[in-house]
Design an enzyme around this catalytic site. Structure first.
Site, PDB file in Angstrom:
ATOM      1  N   ASN A 394      -6.126  56.053  59.960  1.00 51.03           N
ATOM      2  CA  ASN A 394      -5.689  57.289  60.605  1.00 51.03           C
ATOM      3  C   ASN A 394      -4.186  57.313  60.792  1.00 51.03           C
ATOM      4  OD1 ASN A 394      -5.391  59.615  62.022  1.00 51.03           O
ATOM      5  ND2 ASN A 394      -6.665  59.044  63.732  1.00 51.03           N
ATOM      6  N   ASP A 395      -3.693  56.594  61.796  1.00 50.14           N
ATOM      7  CA  ASP A 395      -2.262  56.641  62.108  1.00 50.14           C
ATOM      8  C   ASP A 395      -1.377  56.324  60.900  1.00 50.14           C
ATOM      9  OD1 ASP A 395      -2.664  57.359  64.724  1.00 50.14           O
ATOM     10  OD2 ASP A 395      -2.732  55.298  65.444  1.00 50.14           O
ATOM     11  N   VAL A 396      -1.842  55.414  60.047  1.00 48.50           N
ATOM     12  CA  VAL A 396      -1.008  54.975  58.914  1.00 48.50           C
ATOM     13  C   VAL A 396      -0.884  56.038  57.826  1.00 48.50           C
ATOM     14  CG1 VAL A 396      -1.522  52.551  59.307  1.00 48.50           C
ATOM     15  CG2 VAL A 396      -2.913  53.845  57.698  1.00 48.50           C
ATOM     16  N   THR A 397      -1.595  57.189  58.007  1.00 48.96           N
ATOM     17  CA  THR A 397      -1.480  58.268  57.024  1.00 48.96           C
ATOM     18  C   THR A 397      -0.837  59.505  57.636  1.00 48.96           C
ATOM     19  OG1 THR A 397      -3.606  59.218  57.638  1.00 48.96           O
ATOM     20  CG2 THR A 397      -3.622  57.543  55.912  1.00 48.96           C
ATOM     21  N   ALA A 435      -2.693  55.240  68.378  1.00 55.82           N
ATOM     22  CA  ALA A 435      -1.389  55.559  68.944  1.00 55.82           C
ATOM     23  C   ALA A 435      -1.484  56.782  69.865  1.00 55.82           C
ATOM     24  CB  ALA A 435      -0.384  55.817  67.830  1.00 55.82           C
TER      25      ALA A 435
END
Lengths: 465, 100
Positions: A394-397, A435
Site C-alpha cells: 500500500n504505502d510503497v505505491t 503510515a
C-alpha cells in the site's frame, strides 16, 4: 590440551570463515557454500574450545547434553517454521543471543578465575567494563527482541505505545546505566551488577514499545546490530578473537540493514527510534476527506485485463504474507506466462516486516529469483507495462510521496505503479496503510480496486482465466 | 614499552567492522533475510564463552552458581546455532534460477 597461541589461531580461522559466510551471500549461487563455511567456522570454534579446557569429566557430558537438547529444539523450529513467520523467528533468535550474552557475563562476573579475569571482588578494571557493556547491551537486545517478537506475532498490538516524558525517562535511564557502570567498577559490588542488568532489561522494553508495526524492518535490523555489539563486548571480556570478529561483522551488518530500511522509508534513524509513527492519527486524517469515486471490479475483470496484456508487473507487500497468497500468485503467473505474457516482480526495500521478506516468500513459492527485481532496477518499466498487480502493498505505491510535501511519507522512494496502463489493486478495504495516509492510487482513472482477501482473489482470477 | 594486548584486540575489532561494512554492502538485497538469520547463527559463537563457564565447575558440584549460567547460555546458543544455520540452509535451497 592445546596451547593458547594455537587456540587463538583457530579462533582466527573461525572468524575468517564467518566473513566468507557473509561474502557468499553476494549471490544466490555462492550463498549455500557460504552457509557451509559458517557451519565449519562454528564447528572449529566449539571443538577447539573443548580441547582448550581439557575437561572431559562428567561436566563435559552435561555440556554435550545441553548442546544437543538446545540443538534439536533449534533444528525442530528451523524445519517447522513457515516462511511467513520469518520476522518473528529472527526476532526470537535475537533475544536468545542477547540472553546468552547476559548469562555468560554473569558467569564471568561470579567466577572470573575461570576466564583469567582476576578474582571475585577484584576483577580487572578493563574486563569489568567490557563485561558490563556486554551484559547491558545483551539485556537490551533480549527484552527489545521479546517486544518485537510479541508485536510481530500479533500477541501485542503493533500500534506504538507512547506516554508523556517517555524520551526523558529513557535518557535518564541511559545516564543511570553509565553511572552504575562507573560505580560498579569502583566498588565491584555484585548488587550494582544485578541492578545494571535489570535496568538494561527495562530499557530494551521502553525502547521498542513506542515503535509502530511498519517500522519493524528497522527494529529487527537494529536488534540484529545490538546482538552483534553484545557478542563483541563479551569477546573483549573473554579475549576471544572469533567473538570479536563476529560481533563486529554482525554489528555492522545490522547497522547497514537499518540504514537501508530507513532510506527505503525516507526517515531518519533517530525519528524511527523516537517512535510514535503510524496507527495513532489515522482518524483525524480520514475525517476531512471528501468521498471520491473509486472503480472496483471482480476477478473476471482482472482476468480479462491481464489476459489481454503483454506485460504484467506484480507488486507484493505484507498483505501477501498475511494472506499466504504467494503460492496462488505463482500459479496465476504460470498461467499468464503460458499465454506468452511477460511477468516480473517488483520489490520495495521495506515491503514486508523485515529486509528481504518478500524475496524469501516468492522463493518459497518457486518463483525464480531472476524474475524478481529491486525498486531501482524495475521502476522505469512501469511506464511500459500494461498491468500492475498490487497484492498486499500500500504505502510503497502511494504517489502522494512524490507530490505532497505535507504528507508524512513525502520523499519516500515509491514504486511508480501509477504509470502502468492499468493498476489492479487487491485490498480488503479502502483503509489507509500503516503510515495512516490515504492512498491516492485508489482514486486514479486507471486503477481497478479488487476488494477481497489477497489469496482468495488470486485464486478466483485463476478460475476466471 | 610493550603494547597492551587490548590495543591489538581493539585493532581486530575496528578492522572487522570495516570488513563487515564492505562485505555486507555487497550482499544482494534479495538475500537480506538469510543474511539476518546467518548473522544470528554466527553471533552465537558466544557459546565458546558459555562452554568455558560451564566447564569451570568442579566434579563435586557441576552446577554451581556460576557454571549454571554457562549451561543455560549453552542451551540458548545451541538453539540459535542449529536453528539459525538450518533455517538459512532451508531458505537458500529455495532460491532457484529460471529454467531455460
Amino acid at each position: 590440551m592445546i596451547s593458547t597461541n594455537l587456540l587463538a589461531l583457530f579462533y582466527l580461522i573461525s572468524g575468517v570463515l564467518f566473513i566468507l559466510a557473509l561474502r557468499g551471500l553476494s549471490s544466490p549461487e555462492t550463498s549455500r557454500q557460504g552457509n557451509f563455511f559458517g557451519i565449519l567456522g562454528m564447528l572449529i570454534a566449539v571443538l577447539v574450545t573443548f580441547l582448550s579446557t581439557g575437561n572431559f569429566s562428567t561436566s563435559f557430558i552435561y555440556v554435550i547434553a545441553f548442546l544437543l537438547i538446545g540443538g534439536s529444539f533449534g533444528a525442530f523450529i528451523a524445519f517447522k517454521i513457515p516462511m511467513t513467520a520469518m520476522p518473528e523467528l529472527v526476532a526470537g533468535f535475537h533475544s536468545l543471543v542477547g540472553l546468552a550474552a547476559v548469562f555468560v557475563a554473569i558467569s564471568a562476573f561470579l567466577n572470573p578465575q575461570a576466564f583469567n579475569l582476576g578474582v571475585s571482588g577484584n576483577i580487572k578494571l578493563a574486563s569489568l567494563i567490557e563485561m558490563s557493556i556486554g551484559a547491558a547491551v545483551g539485556a537490551i537486545t533480549f527484552s527489545g527482541s521479546i517486544i518485537a517478537f510479541l508485536k510481530l506475532r500479533g500477541l501485542m498490538s503493533g500500534a506504538p505505545i507512547t506516554f508523556r516524558g517517555q524520551h526523558i525517562l529513557n535518557l535518564l535511564i541511559l545516564i543511570s546505566i553509565i553511572g552504575l557502570t562507573y560505580f560498579l567498577c569502583a566498588t565491584q559490588s555484585s548488587s550494582l551488577f544485578w541492578t545494571l542488568i535489570a535496568i538494561s532489561f527495562l530499557v530494551g522494553i521502553l525502547l521498542i514499545i513506542p515503535i509502530g508495526g511498519a517500522d519493524m524492518p528497522v527494529v529487527i535490523s537494529m536488534l540484529n546490530s545490538y546482538s552483534g555489539w553484545a557478542a563483541a563486548g563479551i569477546g573483549f571480556t573473554l579475549e576471544n578473537t572469533a567473538l570479536i570478529i563476529t560481533g563486529a561483522l554482525v554489528g555492522s551488518s545490522g547497522a547497514i540493514l537499518s540504514y537501508i530500511m530507513c532510506k527505503g522509508m525516507n526517515r531518519s534513524f533517530f525519528s524511527v527510534i523516537l517512535g510514535g509513527f503510524g496507527g495513532s492519527d489515522q482518524t483525524n486524517k480520514s475525517d476531512n476527506k471528501e468521498q471520491k469515486p473509486v472503480k472496483s471490479g471482480n476477478s473476471d475483470d482482472a482476468a480479462f485485463l491481464m489476459k489481454n496484456a503483454s506485460s504484467v508487473i506484480i507488486v507484493p507487500g505484507y498483505g501477501m504474507a498475511v494472506a499466504q497468497a504467494q503460492h496462488a500468485l505463482r500459479e496465476m503467473v504460470d498461467t499468464l506466462k503460458k499465454n506468452g505474457i511477460k511477468v516480473s516482480y517488483a520489490i520495495h526495500p521495506v515491503a514486508g516486516r523485515m529486509p528481504g521478506h518478500m524475496n524469501v516468500l516468492l522463493a518459497e513459492a518457486n518463483v525464480p529469483y531472476d524474475e524478481v527485481f529491486e525498486l531501482e532496477e524495475i521502476n522505469n518499466d512501469f511506464a511500459n507495462c500494461d498491468v500492475a498487480y498490487v497484492i498486499g502493498a500500500n504505502d510503497v505505491t502511494n504517489p502522494v510521496a512524490k507530490t505532497d510535501p505535507q504528507s508524512p511519507i513525502y520523499g519516500m522512494p515509491i514504486l511508480d505503479v501509477e504509470k502502468a496502463k492499468s493498476v489492479l489493486f487487491v485490498k480488503r478495504s479502502l483503509s489507509p496503510g500503516y503510515a495512516g495516509v490515504d492512498n491516492d492510487l485508489f482514486y486514479r482513472e486507471n486503477t481497478l480496486m479488487l476488494f477481497a482477501d489477497a489469496k482468495k482473489m488470486t485464486e478466483d482470477i485463476i478460475k476466471s482465466f | 614499552m610493550e603494547i597492551d594486548p587490548f590495543v591489538f584486540r581493539l585493532s581486530i575489532f575496528i578492522l572487522s567492522i570495516f570488513v563487515g561494512y564492505y562485505v555486507v554492502w555487497s550482499v544482494t538485497p534479495s538475500l537480506h533475510t538469510p543474511l539476518m538469520s546467518v548473522t544470528n547463527a554466527i553471533s552465537s559463537v558466544i557459546i565458546v564463552g558459555a562452554i568455558i563457564a560451564a566447564l569451570a565447575g568442579n566434579n563435586e558440584n557441576i552446577f554451581n552458581e556460576s557454571s549454571i549460567f554457562g549451561f543455560l547460555a549453552i542451551l540458548l546458543a545451541a538453539i540459535n546455532i542449529f536453528g539459525g544455520f538450518l533455517v538459512t540452509q532451508r531458505m537458500l535451497a529455495m532460491y532457484k534460477k529460471k529454467k531455460k
